[in-house]
Design a protein around this motif. Structure first.
Motif, PDB file in Angstrom:
ATOM      1  N   SER A   1       0.859  -1.184   0.000  1.00  0.00           N
ATOM      2  CA  SER A   1       0.000   0.000   0.000  1.00  0.00           C
ATOM      3  C   SER A   1       0.890   1.227   0.000  1.00  0.00           C
ATOM      4  N   LEU A   2       0.768   2.002  -1.062  1.00  0.00           N
ATOM      5  CA  LEU A   2       1.488   3.272  -1.193  1.00  0.00           C
ATOM      6  C   LEU A   2       0.430   4.349  -1.347  1.00  0.00           C
ATOM      7  N   GLY A   3       0.208   5.113  -0.299  1.00  0.00           N
ATOM      8  CA  GLY A   3      -0.893   6.075  -0.345  1.00  0.00           C
ATOM      9  C   GLY A   3      -2.192   5.311  -0.533  1.00  0.00           C
ATOM     10  N   GLN A   4      -3.038   5.787  -1.445  1.00  0.00           N
ATOM     11  CA  GLN A   4      -4.315   5.115  -1.713  1.00  0.00           C
ATOM     12  C   GLN A   4      -4.154   3.933  -2.669  1.00  0.00           C
ATOM     13  N   ASP A   5      -2.969   3.754  -3.246  1.00  0.00           N
ATOM     14  CA  ASP A   5      -2.733   2.654  -4.183  1.00  0.00           C
ATOM     15  C   ASP A   5      -2.372   1.379  -3.437  1.00  0.00           C
ATOM     16  N   ARG A   6      -3.057   0.298  -3.810  1.00  0.00           N
ATOM     17  CA  ARG A   6      -2.737  -1.030  -3.276  1.00  0.00           C
ATOM     18  C   ARG A   6      -2.471  -1.946  -4.452  1.00  0.00           C
ATOM     19  N   TRP A   7      -1.445  -2.751  -4.323  1.00  0.00           N
ATOM     20  CA  TRP A   7      -1.139  -3.689  -5.388  1.00  0.00           C
ATOM     21  C   TRP A   7      -0.434  -4.928  -4.840  1.00  0.00           C
ATOM     22  N   ILE A   8      -0.487  -5.987  -5.637  1.00  0.00           N
ATOM     23  CA  ILE A   8       0.178  -7.243  -5.303  1.00  0.00           C
ATOM     24  C   ILE A   8       1.555  -7.219  -5.959  1.00  0.00           C
ATOM     25  N   GLY A   9       2.540  -7.657  -5.214  1.00  0.00           N
ATOM     26  CA  GLY A   9       3.897  -7.651  -5.739  1.00  0.00           C
ATOM     27  C   GLY A   9       4.632  -8.935  -5.418  1.00  0.00           C
ATOM     28  N   ASP A  10       5.748  -9.093  -6.092  1.00  0.00           N
ATOM     29  CA  ASP A  10       6.651 -10.206  -5.845  1.00  0.00           C
ATOM     30  C   ASP A  10       7.904  -9.643  -5.204  1.00  0.00           C
ATOM     31  N   ALA A  11       8.248 -10.175  -4.026  1.00  0.00           N
ATOM     32  CA  ALA A  11       9.401  -9.685  -3.271  1.00  0.00           C
ATOM     33  C   ALA A  11      10.547 -10.684  -3.368  1.00  0.00           C
ATOM     34  N   ARG A  12      11.743 -10.138  -3.326  1.00  0.00           N
ATOM     35  CA  ARG A  12      12.929 -10.997  -3.324  1.00  0.00           C
ATOM     36  C   ARG A  12      14.036 -10.294  -2.549  1.00  0.00           C
ATOM     37  N   ILE A  13      14.887 -11.077  -1.939  1.00  0.00           N
ATOM     38  CA  ILE A  13      16.053 -10.529  -1.250  1.00  0.00           C
ATOM     39  C   ILE A  13      17.076 -10.142  -2.314  1.00  0.00           C
ATOM     40  N   VAL A  14      17.597  -8.941  -2.213  1.00  0.00           N
ATOM     41  CA  VAL A  14      18.596  -8.461  -3.182  1.00  0.00           C
ATOM     42  C   VAL A  14      19.944  -9.083  -2.827  1.00  0.00           C
ATOM     43  N   THR A  15      20.519  -9.808  -3.775  1.00  0.00           N
ATOM     44  CA  THR A  15      21.825 -10.434  -3.554  1.00  0.00           C
ATOM     45  C   THR A  15      22.923  -9.785  -4.384  1.00  0.00           C
ATOM     46  N   ASP A  16      22.564  -9.095  -5.458  1.00  0.00           N
ATOM     47  CA  ASP A  16      23.547  -8.439  -6.316  1.00  0.00           C
ATOM     48  C   ASP A  16      24.105  -7.208  -5.596  1.00  0.00           C
ATOM     49  N   PRO A  17      25.423  -7.142  -5.361  1.00  0.00           N
ATOM     50  CA  PRO A  17      25.998  -6.013  -4.617  1.00  0.00           C
ATOM     51  C   PRO A  17      25.720  -4.649  -5.271  1.00  0.00           C
ATOM     52  N   GLU A  18      25.768  -4.573  -6.590  1.00  0.00           N
ATOM     53  CA  GLU A  18      25.522  -3.296  -7.264  1.00  0.00           C
ATOM     54  C   GLU A  18      24.074  -2.849  -7.077  1.00  0.00           C
ATOM     55  N   GLU A  19      23.137  -3.790  -7.200  1.00  0.00           N
ATOM     56  CA  GLU A  19      21.730  -3.437  -6.990  1.00  0.00           C
ATOM     57  C   GLU A  19      21.501  -2.994  -5.547  1.00  0.00           C
ATOM     58  N   ARG A  20      22.160  -3.668  -4.599  1.00  0.00           N
ATOM     59  CA  ARG A  20      22.023  -3.287  -3.196  1.00  0.00           C
ATOM     60  C   ARG A  20      22.561  -1.871  -2.964  1.00  0.00           C
ATOM     61  N   ARG A  21      23.710  -1.550  -3.551  1.00  0.00           N
ATOM     62  CA  ARG A  21      24.268  -0.187  -3.413  1.00  0.00           C
ATOM     63  C   ARG A  21      23.313   0.842  -3.999  1.00  0.00           C
ATOM     64  N   ARG A  22      22.726   0.517  -5.150  1.00  0.00           N
ATOM     65  CA  ARG A  22      21.755   1.423  -5.781  1.00  0.00           C
ATOM     66  C   ARG A  22      20.541   1.634  -4.862  1.00  0.00           C
ATOM     67  N   ALA A  23      20.072   0.558  -4.251  1.00  0.00           N
ATOM     68  CA  ALA A  23      18.921   0.648  -3.333  1.00  0.00           C
ATOM     69  C   ALA A  23      19.263   1.481  -2.105  1.00  0.00           C
ATOM     70  N   VAL A  24      20.460   1.290  -1.568  1.00  0.00           N
ATOM     71  CA  VAL A  24      20.873   2.066  -0.385  1.00  0.00           C
ATOM     72  C   VAL A  24      21.008   3.544  -0.741  1.00  0.00           C
ATOM     73  N   ARG A  25      21.552   3.846  -1.925  1.00  0.00           N
ATOM     74  CA  ARG A  25      21.640   5.262  -2.359  1.00  0.00           C
ATOM     75  C   ARG A  25      20.254   5.877  -2.479  1.00  0.00           C
ATOM     76  N   ALA A  26      19.319   5.132  -3.070  1.00  0.00           N
ATOM     77  CA  ALA A  26      17.949   5.633  -3.208  1.00  0.00           C
ATOM     78  C   ALA A  26      17.314   5.832  -1.836  1.00  0.00           C
ATOM     79  N   ALA A  27      17.539   4.880  -0.934  1.00  0.00           N
ATOM     80  CA  ALA A  27      16.983   4.993   0.422  1.00  0.00           C
ATOM     81  C   ALA A  27      17.572   6.193   1.138  1.00  0.00           C
ATOM     82  N   ARG A  28      18.864   6.413   0.957  1.00  0.00           N
ATOM     83  CA  ARG A  28      19.524   7.551   1.620  1.00  0.00           C
ATOM     84  C   ARG A  28      18.945   8.875   1.124  1.00  0.00           C
ATOM     85  N   SER A  29      18.689   8.967  -0.165  1.00  0.00           N
ATOM     86  CA  SER A  29      18.171  10.233  -0.702  1.00  0.00           C
ATOM     87  C   SER A  29      16.726  10.485  -0.262  1.00  0.00           C
ATOM     88  N   GLN A  30      15.974   9.431   0.019  1.00  0.00           N
ATOM     89  CA  GLN A  30      14.579   9.611   0.431  1.00  0.00           C
ATOM     90  C   GLN A  30      14.394   9.604   1.941  1.00  0.00           C
TER      91      GLN A  30
END
Length: 161
Positions: free
Chosen positions: A87-116
């Motif tokens: 649930s993001l605001g009034q939007d609800r949706w079904i998703g597929d979750a996975r643990i991020v194992t790729d180091p580059e993708e994890r760094r990208r996610a952490v950078r995005a998290a840091r900026s937000q």
């Protein structure tokens, strides 16, 4: 990783999902968009829905959630059953979750998290109270700047259902 939060902090963590649900019912949940999402997983033992409010970041259409408390119950639940409801605001949706194992993708996610991260977390007026019961949100944000910080990171994409 931090140790499991104490009972008082866990009790405090129950408030945001309740607030989110109330705002959703009165069509005002969009006010929380950008601040937090609700993630509903299925309990790995009971199969019952389990919902928590989490900080998040979006990068290239993928929603990332970082667990500062290690392999928490919500992480273990989605490892057992990766189909989740977001649930993001009034939007609800079904998703597929996975643990991020790729180091580059994890760094990208952490950078995005840091900026937000500056838009997320408890309001400034509440931060001293939250610090007293064991969570320093600003210190948690600073951890994102440490290249040795390697928290479990989850990527969620919309399901094709």
């Amino acid at each position: 990783m931090r140790p499991r939060p104490g009972w008082l902090l866990r009790s405090l963590f129950r408030f945001p999902p309740l607030l989110y649900r109330v705002l959703y019912r009165i069509h005002m949940a969009d006010r929380l968009r950008g601040r937090m999402l609700l993630l509903t997983t299925r309990g790995r033992r009971t199969g019952r829905p389990r919902t928590c409010a989490l900080n998040y970041a979006v990068d290239d259409g993928t929603v990332y959630v970082i667990s500062g408390f290690g392999r928490t119950d919500w992480i273990r639940n989605l490892e057992a059953q990766p189909r989740v409801e977001v649930s993001l605001g009034q939007d609800r949706w079904i998703g597929d979750a996975r643990i991020v194992t790729d180091p580059e993708e994890r760094r990208r996610a952490v950078r995005a998290a840091r900026s937000q991260a500056v838009k997320q977390g408890p309001p400034d007026a509440v931060k001293p109270i939250v610090r007293l019961i064991g969570l320093d949100y600003d210190a948690e944000i600073r951890k994102l700047d440490d290249p040795r910080f390697d928290p479990p990171t989850v990527a969620i994409t919309r399901s094709g259902v």
